[in-house]
Structure formats: structure tokens, C-alpha cells
Motif scaffolding. Structure first.
Motif, short mmCIF file in Angstrom:
data_model
loop_
_atom_site.label_atom_id
_atom_site.label_comp_id
_atom_site.label_asym_id
_atom_site.label_seq_id
_atom_site.Cartn_x
_atom_site.Cartn_y
_atom_site.Cartn_z
N ILE A 166 68.72 21.87 50.47
CA ILE A 166 67.54 22.73 50.37
C ILE A 166 66.99 22.55 48.96
O ILE A 166 67.71 22.71 47.97
CB ILE A 166 67.88 24.20 50.61
CG1 ILE A 166 68.42 24.42 52.02
CG2 ILE A 166 66.67 25.10 50.37
CD1 ILE A 166 68.87 25.85 52.30
N HIS A 167 65.71 22.21 48.87
CA HIS A 167 65.09 22.05 47.56
C HIS A 167 63.72 22.72 47.55
O HIS A 167 62.89 22.46 48.42
CB HIS A 167 64.93 20.58 47.17
CG HIS A 167 64.29 20.41 45.83
ND1 HIS A 167 63.03 19.87 45.66
CD2 HIS A 167 64.72 20.75 44.59
CE1 HIS A 167 62.73 19.86 44.38
NE2 HIS A 167 63.73 20.38 43.71
N ILE A 168 63.52 23.63 46.58
CA ILE A 168 62.23 24.30 46.41
C ILE A 168 61.82 24.12 44.95
O ILE A 168 62.57 24.47 44.03
CB ILE A 168 62.34 25.80 46.75
CG1 ILE A 168 62.83 25.98 48.19
CG2 ILE A 168 60.99 26.49 46.56
CD1 ILE A 168 63.07 27.43 48.58
N GLY A 169 60.62 23.57 44.76
CA GLY A 169 60.14 23.31 43.40
C GLY A 169 59.97 24.57 42.58
O GLY A 169 60.47 24.68 41.45
N SER A 170 59.28 25.57 43.12
CA SER A 170 59.09 26.83 42.41
C SER A 170 58.90 27.97 43.40
O SER A 170 58.38 27.77 44.51
CB SER A 170 57.87 26.76 41.47
OG SER A 170 56.68 26.54 42.21
N ILE A 171 59.33 29.15 42.98
CA ILE A 171 59.20 30.36 43.78
C ILE A 171 58.50 31.40 42.90
O ILE A 171 58.93 31.67 41.78
CB ILE A 171 60.57 30.89 44.24
CG1 ILE A 171 61.33 29.81 45.01
CG2 ILE A 171 60.41 32.15 45.09
CD1 ILE A 171 62.76 30.19 45.33
N LEU A 172 57.41 31.98 43.41
CA LEU A 172 56.62 32.92 42.62
C LEU A 172 56.47 34.25 43.35
O LEU A 172 56.03 34.27 44.50
CB LEU A 172 55.23 32.34 42.33
CG LEU A 172 55.18 30.98 41.62
CD1 LEU A 172 53.75 30.48 41.52
CD2 LEU A 172 55.81 31.07 40.24
N LEU A 173 56.86 35.32 42.68
CA LEU A 173 56.68 36.67 43.20
C LEU A 173 55.88 37.45 42.17
O LEU A 173 56.34 37.64 41.03
CB LEU A 173 58.01 37.38 43.46
CG LEU A 173 58.95 36.84 44.55
CD1 LEU A 173 59.78 35.69 44.03
CD2 LEU A 173 59.86 37.96 45.05
N GLY A 174 54.71 37.91 42.53
CA GLY A 174 53.86 38.65 41.60
C GLY A 174 53.68 40.10 42.01
O GLY A 174 53.67 40.41 43.20
#
Length: 604
Positions: A166-174
Motif C-alpha cells: 500500500i502506497h499513498i503519496g500524501s494524506i490531507l485532513l483540513g
């Protein structure tokens, strides 16, 4: 002409091919969307269940795959613990300390590679965006260290039969809404946070990262930021807030800017509390090499250094002077460190540009006096409560430098024994030259003494103490000291000199110089001070110093008693003279009356 005809036919064929391809792509996208949604749902639920050993379940209402944009949108996501599984693990002493519940209105996955997922079993996502996340975290101390199982598997081992990676470049929670419930204390503590942002980069779960200790939760870096936080203490006496907080797991650093602790107004505070009132402001607090994961799990505080920079600390002594019902040894730093009930290890703490003020109201003068330690800096070493660490080194050292009353340079060093049942400590210091009249803002209201003249050359002290006794040497060198003793003028709400007592003090008590003359050995005082159980740390330290300062300037007990007796004798003499004067006045009046009556023939 034939060439032009060929070109036109080629354009037409190309247009037809492109139209067909677009139609095929559209048909495929519709097919893939309808086909992949249940597969995606199944994959997500399966991965969450396996990676959490059945503790958590994930669900969502719908998902849309946009092949041309390489995007998946998932709606109304829920991530919740299975309470039955959690309660079972509590009985088995395997339950985690933290439980997390998450709801998200929409989750967008950009730059996805669905064919890699299908053909290579690799979940590859460029970016994950979460809209309107609501997070509830509850903390309960179920165990104080990691519980190891014989068949403990890594997250990759748990998912390896389903996915290779599993690879995710970036995760953003605002703009996260976070509610934190802490059940570890005597009663439930609830904190709510807004204006919180969270981002994670390079999440990778595969065979190479399954035991990579440089990653937290398999991410290269996790950054949490919180803006404009404010809350009240449980007793409602204080408001604490900060402007900005940032935590980076890659840098292992916690930064807090604009931190403040503000009490309610003075009258209301002391009407509700018998403790001293504190006000604090810090521009910056930084914790380096902070082990966030252990703090998150077990409330263990581990850091290499703590920096406190630019600010002020103000202490206002409680004017009610209520006698404590318990031993105030709890105010000793080497006792207070344990009373915060924290597993702690901070190698070094550094202070820079901190102003410290202590104020106290004196009922006799009806005034408030303040002493200050300006531009204070220093270093604390070996701040710990851990037995293993204390076996190697059980001494916490503190070295401070400051400008006393913003004029005299003060250097002082403490050494606190962290394991001694007597709570022993030492302190040694040096105060440089200063004009003694600068002390009047504190001395006038607190001691009802005014320094008229005097210059301090140096003040040195070396004290050893424990919970009951302090002993040491004190040397005070000064020149041309004269004072006035004061009394309150209730009419003008002011302080005036007690002329007679001041004269006696300067003539019979005060030693105006130390040494008394050039070439004469300076006077030093060797003190032994007994501590009352109600005396807190700083009061005990000050009483010890004062017991050495008094004889240095001539205020030893014998001299004070002799002078007090002389003053009382003089007062008695003056009172007798006044009585005799009144008696003489009465006798004169009687004689005048007799002479007047005789002239009038009223008497023979």
C-alpha cells in the motif's frame, strides 16, 4: 490532388478511430465504476479488518471511479471500533489504550492506479483528501507497555495475502473537529479542538518498511497543526491558550507559539482559592526528539531537550495567609517532579529571556510589594522520574542567571537529590554590585523599611538543606547603609518614617559597612535554619538567606532585644514625663484658682 484526397480520408479515419476510442473509454469507465466499487468496498473493509485484527470496521455509502481523471470519490465513510472485540481484549489484557472513531463526508483519492490493484495487487494512490473529518479519541490506560503476542504480525504480514503493498503519496485532513476523552484520571477529562490540520506523507506498507523504525504509522512524516486553541482549567480559575501548535514526527519536534496561562481577576481568585496566583506567557516552547508514539500510547514523556523562550512568569502570594493543613514539602522541586505523576525523561531544559515577578500584599502596610528577576536564562539537567535513569544519576542540576530587580547580576546553582527520602538539595549563588535603594519598591510595602543610602558590593551564599533544616555560609559586603523604619498613615494611605525608631536603628543597630574599614576581615554568617512544616520551598530558602543577612547588617537577636528594651525604656520615660507634666499643669491650675478666689474674698 490524390495526395489531398488521401489526407482527407486519413483525417476522417483518424476522427472515427478517436470517436470509437472515446466511446470505448466511456463504456469501460462506466463498467469499471460499477464493477470496481464493490471490489473497492470489499478490499477496504478486508484490509481494515485484517490490519486491526478485527478491532475496527470501515464502511461507506458509495464510491465513484473516474478513470479519465484517475480519481475515486468515496462518500460518508465511517471508521469505528467493534466494542465487543474491544471488551474481549480488555479481559485478555490486550486492549489498546486509545480508541479512534472517524467519520468523513467525502474522501477523494487522486492519481490512483486501479489496474495495479487488480493485476499486481498493489494499492497505489497519489493523494488522499478528507473533507469535514470528525475524530473522536478516547484514552484509557489499559497497560503501560506493549503487549507482545507469540504470533505478532506486522501490518504488511496481515495484508500480504490480499495486497503486496500500500502506497499513498500524501494524506490531507483540513479543519478537523477532534474530541478527546481521557479516562486515565480520577474523573473524565474532555477536550475539544477546532482549526486543526493533519497531513501525512509517503505512507508505505510493504516488506521493506514493515519494521522501519524511522517511520511512524508507516508514514515518512506526519504533521499536526492546531491554531488558536483556548480552554479553562477544571476549577475555572485559569484560562490557558496558544496561537499555534505544530508536531512533526519526522523531526520528532513539538513547537508551541504564543502560550499563555491567565487567571481570573485577583479578588475573585482569592475568594475561591487559598493558593498563590500564577500568570504565565511564553513566546515559544519547543520539545526536541519528542517520542510522540510513546506519549500517545502510555503518556511517557521522552525528549532530548526543552526550550522555553521569551516571556514572563508572575506569582502573586495569597494575602489570606491561611495556615496550610499539610506539610508544604510538596512544593520542593524534587518532590513536585513526582507529584505530577508522569513517566518523564528530559535530558536538558533551557530558559532564555524570561522575566519572573513575585508580588505579595502586606496587611500592615496595606500595600503590595514586588521583587523581579529580569531576563532570566539557564539550564536544567536530568529531569526524570525513571528508576533506571535515576540509578545512574539521581541529581537534577539547575544553573540560572538573572538581573535581580533589573540591576544586580545574579548567578545561582541548585542541585536536587531525586531519590533521597529527606529531599535534600543545595544552592549556591553570587549577586553582584547594585544600589541598595533599588530594593525599596519591595522593602517599603513588605518590610516597612526604607533604604536611604547604601551600595551592595557582593552577596554570596552556599547552603545545604533538606526537608527540615538548612545550613550554610552567607557573606554580604556593602557600604554606607542607612535606613528608615516606616509606619502607616491611615488618613493619607501612605507610609511615613518612625523618626525615633529610625534614629535608634541607625545609631545602635545598623552596621553601616562590611568590612567595617579597609583591611579589616569582612563579616560572614554561619546559619542554621529550622523549617516549619507550613513553609514552602521558596519561603524556606528566603528565610535561610534572611537569617544570614540580618546579623551581617547588625540585626542579630541580642542586639535587637537590647535595642527594643532601650526603646521601651525610653517610651516609658517619655510616658512618665508626660504624666508628670500633666500633674504639674493640674497643680498650677489649682494654685491659680485659689489665688483668684482669695482676691474675690471667696476664701480666707
Amino acid at each position: 490532388m490524390a495526395l489531398n484526397l488521401l489526407r482527407r480520408r486519413w483525417h476522417k479515419i483518424t476522427a472515427i478511430i478517436i470517436t470509437v476510442l472515446v466511446a470505448i473509454v466511456l463504456i469501460l469507465s462506466l463498467f469499471v465504476n460499477s464493477y470496481w466499487s464493490p471490489i473497492l468496498s470489499s478490499k477496504v473493509k478486508d484490509v481494515v479488518l485484517k490490519s486491526s485484527d478485527g478491532l475496527y470496521k470501515a464502511d461507506f455509502s458509495s464510491a465513484e471511479l473516474h478513470v479519465l481523471r484517475g480519481t475515486i470519490e468515496i462518500y460518508n465513510i465511517t471508521f469505528k471500533p467493534d466494542t465487543a472485540v474491544y471488551n474481549l481484549r480488555k479481559k485478555q489484557n490486550l486492549a489498546p489504550n486509545n480508541l479512534v472513531e472517524l467519520t468523513v463526508k467525502r474522501l477523494t483519492l487522486n492519481h490512483i492506479h486501479p489496474f495495479k490493484l487488480y493485476f499486481q495487487h498493489k494499492l497505489e494512490i497519489g493523494e488522499v483528501l478528507l473533507e469535514e473529518p470528525v475524530v473522536n479519541i478516547s484514552y484509557q490506560l489499559n497497560h503501560k507497555k506493549d503487549t507482545l503476542l507469540k504470533n505478532k504480525q506486522t501490518a504488511w504480514q496481515k495484508i500480504s495475502k490480499t495486497l503486496r503493498s500500500i502506497h499513498i503519496g500524501s494524506i490531507l485532513l483540513g479543519d478537523i473537529k477532534l474530541k478527546y476523552e481521557d479516562y486515565s484520571g480520577n474523573k473524565l477529562s474532555v477536550s475539544e479542538f477546532k482549526e486543526m490540520n493533519l497531513s501525512a506523507t509517503d505512507l508505505l506498507i510493504d516488506s521493506t518498511t514493515q519494521k522501519d523504525t524511522s517511520r511512524l504509522l508507516y508514514c515518512r512524516d506526519i504533521i499536526a497543526e492546531l491554531n488558536n486553541y483556548s480552554s479553562q482549567s477544571p476549577n475555572g480559575l485559569y484560562t490557558y491558550k496558544f496561537n499555534h501548535l505544530k508536531l512533526s514526527t519526522r523531526e520528532s519536534r513539538l513547537n508551541i507559539e504564543g502560550l499563555s496561562l491567565t487567571p481570573i481577576n485577583t479578588d475573585a481568585f482569592f475568594a475561591r482559592s487559598e493558593k498563590n496566583k500564577y500568570t504565565m506567557r511564553l513566546d515559544s516552547l519547543r520539545l526536541n526528539h519528542f517520542d510522540f508514539l510513546n506519549y500517545h500510547k502510555y503518556r511517557h514523556i521522552t525528549a532530548s531537550s526543552l526550550y522555553l523562550s521569551r516571556g514572563s512568569i508572575e506569582v502573586y502570594g495569597n494575602p489570606r495567609h491561611a495556615k496550610p493543613t499539610s506539610d508544604r514539602v510538596v512544593t520542593f522541586p524534587n518532590v513536585g517532579l513526582y507529584n505530577i505523576n508522569a513517566d518523564m525523561e528530559v535530558d536538558t531544559a533551557l530558559l532564555q529571556h524570561i522575566d519572573v515577578f513575585y508580588s505579595e500584599f502586606n496587611e500592615k502596610s496595606n500595600k503590595t510589594g514586588t521583587i523581579s528577576f529580569n531576563n532570566t536564562g539557564g539550564r536544567f539537567l536530568n529531569i526524570t522520574t525513571r528508576p533506571v535513569k535515576l540509578q545512574k544519576n539521581n541529581i537534577c542540576t539547575v544553573d540560572l542567571n538573572s538581573m535581580f530587580m533589573n540591576q544586580g547580576k545574579l548567578n545561582i546553582g541548585f542541585a536536587f537529590n531525586l531519590t533521597d527520602e529527606r529531599h535534600s538539595f543545595t544552592y549556591k549563588g553570587h549577586l553582584g554590585a547594585m544600589n541598595l535603594k533599588i530594593l525599596n519598591p519591595a522593602l517599603r510595602p513588605l518590610s516597612m523599611i526604607k533604604i536611604n543610602n547604601g551600595t551592595l558590593k557582593q552577596f554570596d551564599f552556599d547552603i545545604s538543606a533538606d526537608r527540615s533544616t538548612s545550613r550554610g555560609k552567607i557573606t554580604l559586603l556593602y557600604n554606607k547603609l542607612t535606613v528608615s523604619l516606616l509606619k502607616e498613615d491611615t488618613v493619607l494611605n501612605n507610609l511615613h518614617a518612625r523618626t525615633f525608631e529610625s534614629l535608634y536603628a541607625n545609631v545602635f543597630i545598623i552596621k553601616h559597612d562590611n568590612p567595617d574599614a579597609p583591611g579589616v576581615e569582612p563579616r560572614s554568617s554561619y546559619v542554621t535554619e529550622r523549617r516549619d512544616s507550613e513553609s514552602p520551598f521558596f519561603k524556606f530558602a528566603w528565610q535561610t538567606l534572611l537569617s544570614g543577612i540580618k546579623p551581617a547588617v547588625g540585626l542579630n537577636k541580642k542586639k535587637i532585644d537590647e535595642t527594643a528594651a532601650l526603646i521601651q525604656q525610653q517610651k516609658t520615660y517619655l510616658a512618665d514625663r508626660k504624666v508628670k507634666k500633666q500633674q504639674r499643669i493640674l497643680r498650677r491650675e489649682v494654685r491659680r484658682k485659689k489665688r483668684a478666689d482669695k482676691k474675690l474674698g471667696l476664701v480666707n
